[in-house]
Motif scaffolding. Structure first.
Motif, PDB file in Angstrom:
ATOM      1  N   TRP A 265      48.341  40.457  46.126  1.00  0.00           N
ATOM      2  CA  TRP A 265      47.623  41.476  46.201  1.00  0.00           C
ATOM      3  C   TRP A 265      46.603  41.843  45.437  1.00  0.00           C
ATOM      4  O   TRP A 265      46.692  40.755  44.555  1.00  0.00           O
ATOM      5  N   SER A 266      45.704  42.455  45.320  1.00  0.00           N
ATOM      6  CA  SER A 266      44.976  42.845  44.816  1.00  0.00           C
ATOM      7  C   SER A 266      44.906  45.192  44.784  1.00  0.00           C
ATOM      8  O   SER A 266      45.066  45.131  45.853  1.00  0.00           O
ATOM      9  N   THR A 267      44.008  45.957  44.072  1.00  0.00           N
ATOM     10  CA  THR A 267      44.069  46.554  45.125  1.00  0.00           C
ATOM     11  C   THR A 267      42.806  46.773  45.692  1.00  0.00           C
ATOM     12  O   THR A 267      41.685  46.074  46.150  1.00  0.00           O
ATOM     13  N   ASN A 268      42.798  48.446  45.656  1.00  0.00           N
ATOM     14  CA  ASN A 268      41.499  48.704  47.495  1.00  0.00           C
ATOM     15  C   ASN A 268      40.570  48.393  46.860  1.00  0.00           C
ATOM     16  O   ASN A 268      39.639  48.648  47.306  1.00  0.00           O
ATOM     17  N   ASN A 269      40.132  48.673  45.199  1.00  0.00           N
ATOM     18  CA  ASN A 269      39.196  49.435  44.472  1.00  0.00           C
ATOM     19  C   ASN A 269      38.893  48.169  43.927  1.00  0.00           C
ATOM     20  O   ASN A 269      38.000  48.281  43.330  1.00  0.00           O
ATOM     21  N   LYS A 270      38.618  46.973  44.598  1.00  0.00           N
ATOM     22  CA  LYS A 270      38.064  45.664  44.010  1.00  0.00           C
ATOM     23  C   LYS A 270      38.649  45.705  42.939  1.00  0.00           C
ATOM     24  O   LYS A 270      37.737  45.276  41.346  1.00  0.00           O
ATOM     25  N   GLY A 271      39.985  45.023  42.325  1.00  0.00           N
ATOM     26  CA  GLY A 271      40.353  45.206  41.281  1.00  0.00           C
ATOM     27  C   GLY A 271      39.790  43.285  40.435  1.00  0.00           C
ATOM     28  O   GLY A 271      40.249  42.806  41.697  1.00  0.00           O
ATOM     29  N   PRO A 272      39.380  43.433  39.474  1.00  0.00           N
ATOM     30  CA  PRO A 272      39.277  42.030  39.230  1.00  0.00           C
ATOM     31  C   PRO A 272      40.566  40.909  38.617  1.00  0.00           C
ATOM     32  O   PRO A 272      40.304  40.708  37.681  1.00  0.00           O
ATOM     33  N   PHE A 273      41.344  41.695  39.787  1.00  0.00           N
ATOM     34  CA  PHE A 273      42.438  40.206  39.526  1.00  0.00           C
ATOM     35  C   PHE A 273      43.498  40.437  40.835  1.00  0.00           C
ATOM     36  O   PHE A 273      43.205  40.594  41.884  1.00  0.00           O
ATOM     37  N   ILE A 274      43.975  39.121  40.834  1.00  0.00           N
ATOM     38  CA  ILE A 274      44.608  38.532  41.916  1.00  0.00           C
ATOM     39  C   ILE A 274      46.341  38.611  41.148  1.00  0.00           C
ATOM     40  O   ILE A 274      46.299  37.684  40.201  1.00  0.00           O
ATOM     41  N   ALA A 275      47.535  39.388  42.022  1.00  0.00           N
ATOM     42  CA  ALA A 275      48.721  38.665  42.291  1.00  0.00           C
ATOM     43  C   ALA A 275      49.333  37.852  43.031  1.00  0.00           C
ATOM     44  O   ALA A 275      49.278  38.140  44.321  1.00  0.00           O
ATOM     45  N   LEU A 276      50.147  36.992  42.187  1.00  0.00           N
ATOM     46  CA  LEU A 276      50.763  35.809  43.010  1.00  0.00           C
ATOM     47  C   LEU A 276      52.090  35.805  42.782  1.00  0.00           C
ATOM     48  O   LEU A 276      52.785  35.823  41.874  1.00  0.00           O
ATOM     49  N   GLU A 277      53.255  36.468  43.876  1.00  0.00           N
ATOM     50  CA  GLU A 277      54.054  37.199  43.485  1.00  0.00           C
ATOM     51  C   GLU A 277      54.609  36.074  44.230  1.00  0.00           C
ATOM     52  O   GLU A 277      55.495  35.969  45.729  1.00  0.00           O
ATOM     53  N   PRO A 278      55.942  35.606  43.913  1.00  0.00           N
ATOM     54  CA  PRO A 278      56.556  34.619  44.258  1.00  0.00           C
ATOM     55  C   PRO A 278      58.245  36.092  44.307  1.00  0.00           C
ATOM     56  O   PRO A 278      58.598  36.171  43.378  1.00  0.00           O
ATOM     57  N   TRP A 279      58.692  35.513  45.804  1.00  0.00           N
ATOM     58  CA  TRP A 279      59.745  37.077  45.967  1.00  0.00           C
ATOM     59  C   TRP A 279      61.275  35.815  47.137  1.00  0.00           C
ATOM     60  O   TRP A 279      60.522  35.409  47.921  1.00  0.00           O
TER      61      TRP A 279
END
Length: 316
Positions: A265-279
């Motif tokens: 996940w990242s934001t739809n306004n070009k967030g300079p990050f990426i979330a790596l989410e273990p669920w």
């Protein structure tokens, strides 16, 4: 902003609550944690590179919340429970009940610390189980190991739950790089599809799917991947992925052996990050009912039983 997942993330202000910050450090890394949410707040290398997203509210003010007893969303924010004395209804906000609570520091050494949180009167109103969640962080060289320990404190009631992480990483890491300089490289060659995600509610339909990987190991990053929302990878063969700059070679390895799903996940306004989410599980699917213990992949913990779930971040 899109509603649903993006709306939750951008309206969560983690900075409003005072929190004690605790550090672990060695010759390779200095890692910070905060008691509010029991979460990571910084991963800095000896060269001074910050790897963890620092929570800019223009994009997303969070950093690495812990998700329990639900990952994602439930229908209308409401679930039902089959209890020994009848059916109970509760309200579960997106990503659960502990991400905005203060944790207690239970243990600290030079290389390890443990946070703890337990059920309280408020949580019992909506999740009717006495529980304890411990989060252990261990630093060894360039490796950070995160272990969730969930204990059912009930004497005669099975406790259903999900748990997950939501760490986000700066992308790009260096000033002369762009988002598109990065790629995700999976442990194994992947062929899989992703479920339909309803951005208005955060719910999914596991039966309506879109092909995503076709014999691929690499996913070049671009902001357009997240225009509609998160990418739920619930059919991965891999249990490890690398986030790597094709330009500098900087990055990290993310191992999630104890989790069935990985969400990007990242934001739809070009967030300079990426979330790596273990669920361990995902949002309620269209074909599922509203009883919590009937959700796909739910973990059923016997009275007084404890179960651990671990993931690992290694700076490369």
């Amino acid at each position: 902003l899109l509603k649903g997942y993006n709306e939750y993330n951008n309206h969560t202000n983690y900075k409003e609550v005072a929190s004690m910050v605790i550090a672990l450090k060695n010759d390779d890394l200095e890692v910070h944690f905060k008691t509010f949410g029991g979460e990571l707040s910084s991963i800095r290398s000896k060269e001074g590179i910050e790897y963890l997203w620092q929570g800019d509210p223009e994009y997303w003010s969070g950093q690495a919340p812990v998700l329990f007893p639900i990952c994602g969303s439930v229908r209308n924010g409401q679930v039902q429970y089959h209890l020994k004395d009848g059916v109970k209804t509760g309200q579960l906000p997106r990503h659960g009940l502990i991400r905005k609570r203060e944790f207690e520091l239970k243990e600290q050494t030079d290389h390890r610390l443990v946070f703890e949180i337990t059920s309280n009167d408020e949580s019992l109103q909506n999740y009717p189980y006495h529980f304890r969640v411990e989060i252990a962080y261990e630093l060894k060289g360039k490796e950070i190991t995160i272990t969730y320990r969930v204990q059912n404190l009930e004497s005669d009631q099975v406790m259903p739950y999900f748990i997950g992480g939501h760490p986000a990483f700066r992308c790009p890491l260096l000033a002369d790089e762009d988002y598109e300089d990065y790629e995700l490289i999976f442990e194994k060659e992947e062929t899989c599809s992703v479920p339909l995600l309803f951005t208005e509610t955060g719910l999914v339909d596991r039966l309506q799917r879109t092909p995503f990987f076709d014999h691929k190991r690499s996913l070049p990053l671009r902001h357009e991947l997240f225009e509609k929302d998160a990418i739920i990878l619930d059919q991965l063969a891999s249990k490890s992925v690398k986030l790597i700059s094709k330009k500098s070679g900087k990055g990290l390895e993310f191992d999630f052996a104890d989790f069935e799903n990985l969400v990007l996940w990242s934001t739809n306004n070009k967030g300079p990050f990426i979330a790596l989410e273990p669920w361990t599980g995902i949002s309620t699917s269209a074909e599922e009912g509203d009883f919590f213990e009937d959700k796909k992949g739910v973990i059923q913990l016997d009275p007084q039983e404890t179960r651990s779930h671990q993931y690992r971040i290694t700076i490369l």
